[in-house]
Enzyme design. Structure first.
Site, short mmCIF file in Angstrom:
data_model
loop_
_atom_site.label_atom_id
_atom_site.label_comp_id
_atom_site.label_asym_id
_atom_site.label_seq_id
_atom_site.Cartn_x
_atom_site.Cartn_y
_atom_site.Cartn_z
N GLU A 123 74.32 33.57 16.30
CA GLU A 123 74.13 34.89 15.71
C GLU A 123 75.40 35.27 14.97
OE1 GLU A 123 71.80 36.40 19.77
OE2 GLU A 123 73.53 37.52 18.99
N ASP A 182 78.78 48.07 20.98
CA ASP A 182 79.74 47.01 21.26
C ASP A 182 80.95 47.52 22.02
OD1 ASP A 182 78.54 44.66 20.04
OD2 ASP A 182 78.74 45.75 18.16
#
Length: 272
Positions: A53, A64
């Site tokens: 990815e 994140d």
């Protein structure tokens, strides 16, 4: 040139036939530099990642943790743009033949234009897109463009997702289902969440798609634990951390990435 969703399907089917989970590596484009990131991801595939990815760095990466936020900041300050992300996808796929997905928040794609982004991702050899913050109810335009260009659309489910919600998400997605193993942001964890196996069971009750688990896996022991019940094990922050620890020595960081990948690849084959 059509997209490569079929390569993703074939790779996941092949690992299943081997009796193991797939190892899926995440890495942000443009980190530590554009060319350095391409070399890093290529090394990860060569050392054992089945699928990769490529992250599209975003200025507000709300899902994140600090490790990937740091990498995104470095990439953005280095001038990464969508063209650089697409170049990363193109060069990694050309060099390795591996299925390459783009993982991105929706806003950059929306601003770029969903049809344009899908067309260019497919032209670069991309296999699909992971869109963690795009609600299924608002995804029709993207999914139509993705299907037209042969791209998989991977949605994310979490332990908090109700069964009815999981069914809605899995019915709309393709490629695989990304099962976030815990609540919170990305990052390595000392142990794998107990919620992960239950979430995979609940997802499988709604779909025939493979179920891949991410958030928190950082070593071979954890990878082997997740590989017992998941079709794929997704690792991101652990790879990024290795690079952050060797920013001034590319030879050392590529060696570290290969060692970590090989360790994780043994883990997914050990299956607990």
């Amino acid at each position: 040139m059509s997209g490569n969703a079929h390569l993703l399907d074939a790779r996941l089917a092949a690992t299943r036939d081997e009796g193991r989970a797939a190892l899926i590596g995440y890495f942000p484009a443009g980190f530590p530099t554009l060319d350095g990131g391409i070399r890093a991801v290529t090394a990860m595939v060569e050392a054992g990642c089945d699928i990769v990815e490529i992250g599209l760095p975003h200025s507000d990466p709300v899902l994140d943790g600090p490790v990937i936020q740091t990498a995104d900041d470095i990439a953005l300050r280095g001038g990464i743009r969508i063209a650089g992300v697409l170049r990363t996808v193109r060069e990694v796929h050309a060099a390795t033949g591996a299925p390459v997905l783009c993982m991105t928040y929706w806003n950059p794609v929306d601003r770029y234009g969903p049809e344009r982004f899908a067309a260019e991702l497919a032209e670069a050899g991309g296999a699909g897109c992971i869109l963690p913050d795009l609600p299924v109810e608002e995804s029709e335009a993207w999914r139509k463009a993705a299907e037209q260009h042969g791209l998989a659309t991977v949605f994310v489910v979490a332990p908090s997702s109700a069964d009815a919600r999981i069914a809605t998400v899995t019915a709309a997605g393709s490629g695989f289902v990304y099962a976030a193993s815990l609540m919170g942001v990305t990052g390595t964890r000392a142990s794998v969440s107990r919620d992960a196996a239950d979430l995979v069971r609940r997802v499988r009750a709604t779909t025939e798609l493979p179920v891949c688990v991410g958030l928190g896996v950082s070593n071979a022991v954890q990878a082997s634990e997740v590989a017992v019940f998941a079709d794929g094990v997704i690792v991101g922050s652990a790879f990024v951390q290795r690079v952050l620890e060797h920013m001034d020595d590319e030879e050392a960081r590529l060696a570290e990435l290969r060692l970590l990948t090989a360790d994780l690849a043994r883990g997914v084959r050990a299956r607990g």
